[in-house]
Motif scaffolding. Structure first.
Motif, PDB file in Angstrom:
ATOM      1  N   GLY A 181       0.843  -1.181   0.000  1.00 17.61           N
ATOM      2  CA  GLY A 181       0.000   0.000   0.000  1.00 17.61           C
ATOM      3  C   GLY A 181       0.879   1.230   0.000  1.00 17.61           C
ATOM      4  O   GLY A 181       1.975   1.236   0.583  1.00 17.61           O
ATOM      5  N   SER A 182       0.432   2.290  -0.651  1.00 19.26           N
ATOM      6  CA  SER A 182       1.256   3.497  -0.788  1.00 19.26           C
ATOM      7  C   SER A 182       0.664   4.653  -0.002  1.00 19.26           C
ATOM      8  O   SER A 182      -0.497   4.616   0.424  1.00 19.26           O
ATOM      9  N   ASP A 183       1.473   5.709   0.145  1.00 21.56           N
ATOM     10  CA  ASP A 183       0.990   6.892   0.856  1.00 21.56           C
ATOM     11  C   ASP A 183       0.001   7.690   0.022  1.00 21.56           C
ATOM     12  O   ASP A 183      -0.582   8.662   0.507  1.00 21.56           O
ATOM     13  N   GLY A 184      -0.206   7.295  -1.229  1.00 20.31           N
ATOM     14  CA  GLY A 184      -1.198   7.945  -2.076  1.00 20.31           C
ATOM     15  C   GLY A 184      -2.493   7.167  -2.201  1.00 20.31           C
ATOM     16  O   GLY A 184      -3.366   7.537  -2.998  1.00 20.31           O
ATOM     17  N   GLY A 185      -2.646   6.072  -1.452  1.00 24.23           N
ATOM     18  CA  GLY A 185      -3.871   5.286  -1.481  1.00 24.23           C
ATOM     19  C   GLY A 185      -3.868   4.139  -2.469  1.00 24.23           C
ATOM     20  O   GLY A 185      -4.897   3.494  -2.669  1.00 24.23           O
ATOM     21  N   LYS A 186      -2.727   3.844  -3.080  1.00 18.85           N
ATOM     22  CA  LYS A 186      -2.669   2.792  -4.099  1.00 18.85           C
ATOM     23  C   LYS A 186      -2.357   1.447  -3.469  1.00 18.85           C
ATOM     24  O   LYS A 186      -1.509   1.333  -2.583  1.00 18.85           O
ATOM     25  N   VAL A 187      -3.044   0.387  -3.931  1.00 18.76           N
ATOM     26  CA  VAL A 187      -2.744  -1.000  -3.570  1.00 18.76           C
ATOM     27  C   VAL A 187      -2.133  -1.673  -4.783  1.00 18.76           C
ATOM     28  O   VAL A 187      -2.717  -1.656  -5.872  1.00 18.76           O
ATOM     29  N   GLN A 188      -0.943  -2.258  -4.609  1.00 22.11           N
ATOM     30  CA  GLN A 188      -0.235  -2.929  -5.697  1.00 22.11           C
ATOM     31  C   GLN A 188       0.066  -4.373  -5.319  1.00 22.11           C
ATOM     32  O   GLN A 188       0.300  -4.680  -4.150  1.00 22.11           O
ATOM     33  N   VAL A 189       0.055  -5.235  -6.322  1.00 21.65           N
ATOM     34  CA  VAL A 189       0.315  -6.661  -6.120  1.00 21.65           C
ATOM     35  C   VAL A 189       1.512  -7.071  -6.969  1.00 21.65           C
ATOM     36  O   VAL A 189       1.617  -6.684  -8.137  1.00 21.65           O
ATOM     37  N   TRP A 190       2.405  -7.882  -6.350  1.00 21.91           N
ATOM     38  CA  TRP A 190       3.641  -8.306  -6.997  1.00 21.91           C
ATOM     39  C   TRP A 190       3.753  -9.819  -6.930  1.00 21.91           C
ATOM     40  O   TRP A 190       3.487 -10.431  -5.890  1.00 21.91           O
ATOM     41  N   SER A 191       4.137 -10.443  -8.043  1.00 22.94           N
ATOM     42  CA  SER A 191       4.297 -11.895  -8.090  1.00 22.94           C
ATOM     43  C   SER A 191       5.455 -12.320  -7.205  1.00 22.94           C
ATOM     44  O   SER A 191       6.536 -11.728  -7.245  1.00 22.94           O
ATOM     45  N   TRP A 192       5.249 -13.372  -6.421  1.00 23.54           N
ATOM     46  CA  TRP A 192       6.295 -13.868  -5.545  1.00 23.54           C
ATOM     47  C   TRP A 192       7.370 -14.628  -6.323  1.00 23.54           C
ATOM     48  O   TRP A 192       8.489 -14.805  -5.840  1.00 23.54           O
ATOM     49  N   HIS A 193       7.065 -15.058  -7.543  1.00 23.84           N
ATOM     50  CA  HIS A 193       8.043 -15.817  -8.328  1.00 23.84           C
ATOM     51  C   HIS A 193       8.841 -14.937  -9.280  1.00 23.84           C
ATOM     52  O   HIS A 193      10.049 -15.102  -9.429  1.00 23.84           O
ATOM     53  N   THR A 194       8.157 -13.999  -9.908  1.00 22.26           N
ATOM     54  CA  THR A 194       8.864 -13.147 -10.875  1.00 22.26           C
ATOM     55  C   THR A 194       9.229 -11.783 -10.281  1.00 22.26           C
ATOM     56  O   THR A 194      10.048 -11.062 -10.856  1.00 22.26           O
ATOM     57  N   PHE A 195       8.596 -11.431  -9.157  1.00 24.87           N
ATOM     58  CA  PHE A 195       8.784 -10.135  -8.501  1.00 24.87           C
ATOM     59  C   PHE A 195       8.371  -8.972  -9.411  1.00 24.87           C
ATOM     60  O   PHE A 195       8.798  -7.839  -9.224  1.00 24.87           O
ATOM     61  N   GLU A 196       7.516  -9.266 -10.391  1.00 23.40           N
ATOM     62  CA  GLU A 196       6.982  -8.245 -11.284  1.00 23.40           C
ATOM     63  C   GLU A 196       5.593  -7.818 -10.803  1.00 23.40           C
ATOM     64  O   GLU A 196       4.848  -8.607 -10.213  1.00 23.40           O
ATOM     65  N   GLY A 197       5.228  -6.571 -11.093  1.00 24.42           N
ATOM     66  CA  GLY A 197       3.908  -6.083 -10.732  1.00 24.42           C
ATOM     67  C   GLY A 197       2.826  -6.723 -11.567  1.00 24.42           C
ATOM     68  O   GLY A 197       2.968  -6.861 -12.786  1.00 24.42           O
ATOM     69  N   CYS A 198       1.734  -7.151 -10.939  1.00 24.80           N
ATOM     70  CA  CYS A 198       0.639  -7.768 -11.683  1.00 24.80           C
ATOM     71  C   CYS A 198      -0.698  -7.088 -11.426  1.00 24.80           C
ATOM     72  O   CYS A 198      -1.708  -7.489 -12.011  1.00 24.80           O
ATOM     73  N   SER A 247      -2.375  -2.956 -10.029  1.00 24.34           N
ATOM     74  CA  SER A 247      -2.234  -1.665  -9.361  1.00 24.34           C
ATOM     75  C   SER A 247      -3.598  -0.983  -9.350  1.00 24.34           C
ATOM     76  O   SER A 247      -4.186  -0.768 -10.408  1.00 24.34           O
ATOM     77  N   VAL A 248      -4.109  -0.677  -8.155  1.00 24.15           N
ATOM     78  CA  VAL A 248      -5.442  -0.103  -8.005  1.00 24.15           C
ATOM     79  C   VAL A 248      -5.372   1.078  -7.036  1.00 24.15           C
ATOM     80  O   VAL A 248      -4.760   0.968  -5.963  1.00 24.15           O
ATOM     81  N   THR A 249      -5.964   2.203  -7.401  1.00 21.79           N
ATOM     82  CA  THR A 249      -6.109   3.305  -6.452  1.00 21.79           C
ATOM     83  C   THR A 249      -7.315   2.975  -5.586  1.00 21.79           C
ATOM     84  O   THR A 249      -8.457   3.226  -5.950  1.00 21.79           O
ATOM     85  N   ALA A 250      -7.037   2.371  -4.431  1.00 19.94           N
ATOM     86  CA  ALA A 250      -8.086   1.787  -3.604  1.00 19.94           C
ATOM     87  C   ALA A 250      -8.639   2.743  -2.567  1.00 19.94           C
ATOM     88  O   ALA A 250      -9.781   2.578  -2.114  1.00 19.94           O
ATOM     89  N   HIS A 251      -7.851   3.738  -2.158  1.00 16.56           N
ATOM     90  CA  HIS A 251      -8.271   4.627  -1.084  1.00 16.56           C
ATOM     91  C   HIS A 251      -7.932   6.072  -1.439  1.00 16.56           C
ATOM     92  O   HIS A 251      -7.068   6.329  -2.274  1.00 16.56           O
ATOM     93  N   GLN A 252      -8.595   6.990  -0.766  1.00 18.95           N
ATOM     94  CA  GLN A 252      -8.388   8.407  -1.038  1.00 18.95           C
ATOM     95  C   GLN A 252      -7.094   8.918  -0.426  1.00 18.95           C
ATOM     96  O   GLN A 252      -6.479   9.850  -0.935  1.00 18.95           O
ATOM     97  N   GLU A 253      -6.681   8.321   0.685  1.00 19.07           N
ATOM     98  CA  GLU A 253      -5.463   8.746   1.364  1.00 19.07           C
ATOM     99  C   GLU A 253      -4.560   7.528   1.584  1.00 19.07           C
ATOM    100  O   GLU A 253      -4.811   6.456   1.049  1.00 19.07           O
ATOM    101  N   ALA A 254      -3.513   7.694   2.380  1.00 18.10           N
ATOM    102  CA  ALA A 254      -2.497   6.659   2.554  1.00 18.10           C
ATOM    103  C   ALA A 254      -3.097   5.349   3.046  1.00 18.10           C
ATOM    104  O   ALA A 254      -3.995   5.335   3.898  1.00 18.10           O
ATOM    105  N   VAL A 255      -2.599   4.242   2.502  1.00 17.42           N
ATOM    106  CA  VAL A 255      -2.943   2.915   3.007  1.00 17.42           C
ATOM    107  C   VAL A 255      -2.096   2.689   4.257  1.00 17.42           C
ATOM    108  O   VAL A 255      -0.868   2.644   4.189  1.00 17.42           O
ATOM    109  N   THR A 256      -2.736   2.562   5.410  1.00 15.21           N
ATOM    110  CA  THR A 256      -1.998   2.468   6.663  1.00 15.21           C
ATOM    111  C   THR A 256      -1.912   1.056   7.220  1.00 15.21           C
ATOM    112  O   THR A 256      -1.145   0.806   8.143  1.00 15.21           O
TER     113      THR A 256
END
Length: 465
Positions: free
Chosen positions: A238-255, A257-266
């Motif tokens: 989760g980012s300080d801009g409200g984004k939730v991102q998912v990364w593959s555990w095998h390739t470590f590549e992003g799969c 990215s969603v702006t899930a919240h209005q403010e930081a994901v805490t």
């Protein structure tokens, strides 16, 4: 009362500023006024002191309601609705009696509980996150380091340096997680820790060698982190801009990215195939892992601040602890909120006897809920213990000069004894001792008779800024 509320609001803002990763000169000046404001608040409270009803304290009538509420949740009763009324009444009475006896026995055990507290010294700034792995504790700090501690000896085991910004979050791999050890040329028995930082990196650490084996650049300051072991395994950030991102555990590549919240994901917490995200504005989202290579998380529910009752604070810091259909929310108020995430209904659990109290974190271990509480007015801190699933108050633990607890990890040993680690201004290991030891817990009589209340009109919330 107007000046009291203004001072309380300023103190709450100062406490939130103190735990930020970086501060401006203006914010540093505001923090410098904390002692002055506390002194003024103490004067005003002394002038206004008198017989008052503390929010959340209830009488016998509500205690009886709580018993009936527990009874409704007991599966043995449901089959007797159409049966013999006398037999049903007898069984109901027996269930009430046995449930109460179990609770009183548990409360008695905690009244006799003793703990040894040992500080872990090494960080030179606030400890923001902690996790426990076997006999090790891993901590992250605003000083940019991740440290590994050996609990039996209370000594620093490894110092993991590499982040260039404050460490904000940690996660350790579940034992069921698929291991990338072979692709990283490591032993299959290797244990991994994930750390997130304001420097926009997630780092993967191998504990046995104390080295970073992989770094993921997320393009955003990382404010929350969790690992989802189901399927091929995913890292969720989760980012300080409200984004939730998912990364593959095998390739470590992003799969994903969603702006899930209005403010930081805490806060990000995984529970089986579900992921719970909480944000600074007070919103909570529930995601389901679809185990797909692209966009693996599917949104199930989203509840805003209006539903959770956690909004209205500047620089909010919502912490989550899921359990089944309920999520315990610590949002810097005197109460713990309990969100029934399938229906959106919210109830409250008193975690402090004063409205100047704040709750920074909540942790579950076995049938125990631990909530941290901190009094803005006098700086006193304690850990409150509640029995699950009824959320009935058991005891409070503290020690002279106890600092504010911002993060907490709890586990039990093979013999069933409790081990906790608390972080904030200091890092402390709690070890449960035999009942013959000399240290004692205390009880807060104002919390003793508290029960769950609906989130309608119970708490005198402060006005939003």
């Amino acid at each position: 009362m107007g000046e009291v509320r203004k001072i309380q609001k300023k103190l709450r803002q100062i406490e939130n500023l103190e735990i930020k990763i970086s501060l401006t000169p203006e914010e540093i000046f505001k923090i410098s006024r904390k002692a002055e404001l506390r002194s003024r608040l103490a004067e005003l409270q002394l002038q206004l002191s008198g017989p008052q009803q503390t929010p959340g304290i209830v009488g016998d009538e509500k205690t009886e309601k709580m018993k009936r509420h527990v009874l409704i949740q007991t599966g043995e009763v449901s089959g007797l609705i159409n049966g013999d009324a006398r037999e049903a009444a007898r069984l109901i009475a027996h269930i009430i009696s046995s449930t109460e006896a179990e609770f009183l026995s548990l409360r008695s055990l905690w009244e006799k509980a003793k703990f040894r507290l040992r500080p872990l010294r090494g960080h030179n700034d606030i400890v923001t996150c902690v996790v426990a792995v076997d006999s090790l504790v891993v901590s992250g700090s605003r000083d940019t380091t991740v440290k590994v501690w050996h609990v039996p000896t209370a000594t620093e085991h490894k110092n993991l340096g590499g982040h260039t910004g404050g460490v904000t979050c940690l996660s350790h791999l579940h034992t069921l997680a698929p291991s990338p050890a072979r692709s990283l040329s490591l032993s299959d028995k290797e244990r991994f820790i994930l750390s997130g930082s304001a420097d926009c990196y997630v780092k993967i650490w191998a504990l046995s060698i104390g080295q970073c084996v992989k770094s993921i650049y997320t393009f955003n300051a990382v404010s929350a982190l969790c690992f989802v072991p189901e399927g091929d395994g995913y890292i969720v950030t989760g980012s300080d801009g409200g984004k939730v991102q998912v990364w593959s555990w095998h390739t470590f590549e992003g799969c994903q990215s969603v702006t899930a919240h209005q403010e930081a994901v805490t806060s990000l917490q995984a529970q089986g195939p579900l992921v719970f995200s909480g944000s600074a504005e007070g919103g909570v989202s529930v995601w389901e892992n679809q185990r797909s290579a692209r966009d693996p998380l599917r949104l199930l529910h989203r509840w805003g601040a209006q539903a959770t009752g956690c909004g209205g604070q500047r620089d909010g810091r919502l912490a989550l602890s899921p359990r089944g259909d309920r999520v315990f929310l610590a949002d810097g108020r005197a109460w713990l909120k309990i969100l029934h995430w399938r229906t959106g209904t919210v109830s409250k659990l008193a975690n402090h006897s004063s409205i100047t109290g704040v709750t920074d974190c909540a942790q579950q271990t076995g049938g125990l809920l631990i909530g941290s509480c901190y009094d803005l007015a006098n700086g006193e801190h304690a850990l409150n213990l509640f029995a699950l699933p009824q959320c009935r108050y058991l005891a409070s633990l503290t020690w002279p000069g106890a600092p504010r607890v911002l993060c907490l990890a709890a586990w039990t040993t093979g013999s069933g004894d409790h081990r906790w680690v608390t972080g904030g201004r200091s890092l402390v290991v709690w070890e449960q001792l035999p009942s013959s030891a000399k240290q004692n817990v205390r009880r807060n009589s104002q919390l003793e008779s508290c029960v769950l209340e609906s989130d309608g009109d119970t708490e005198d919330e402060e006005d939003s800024d």
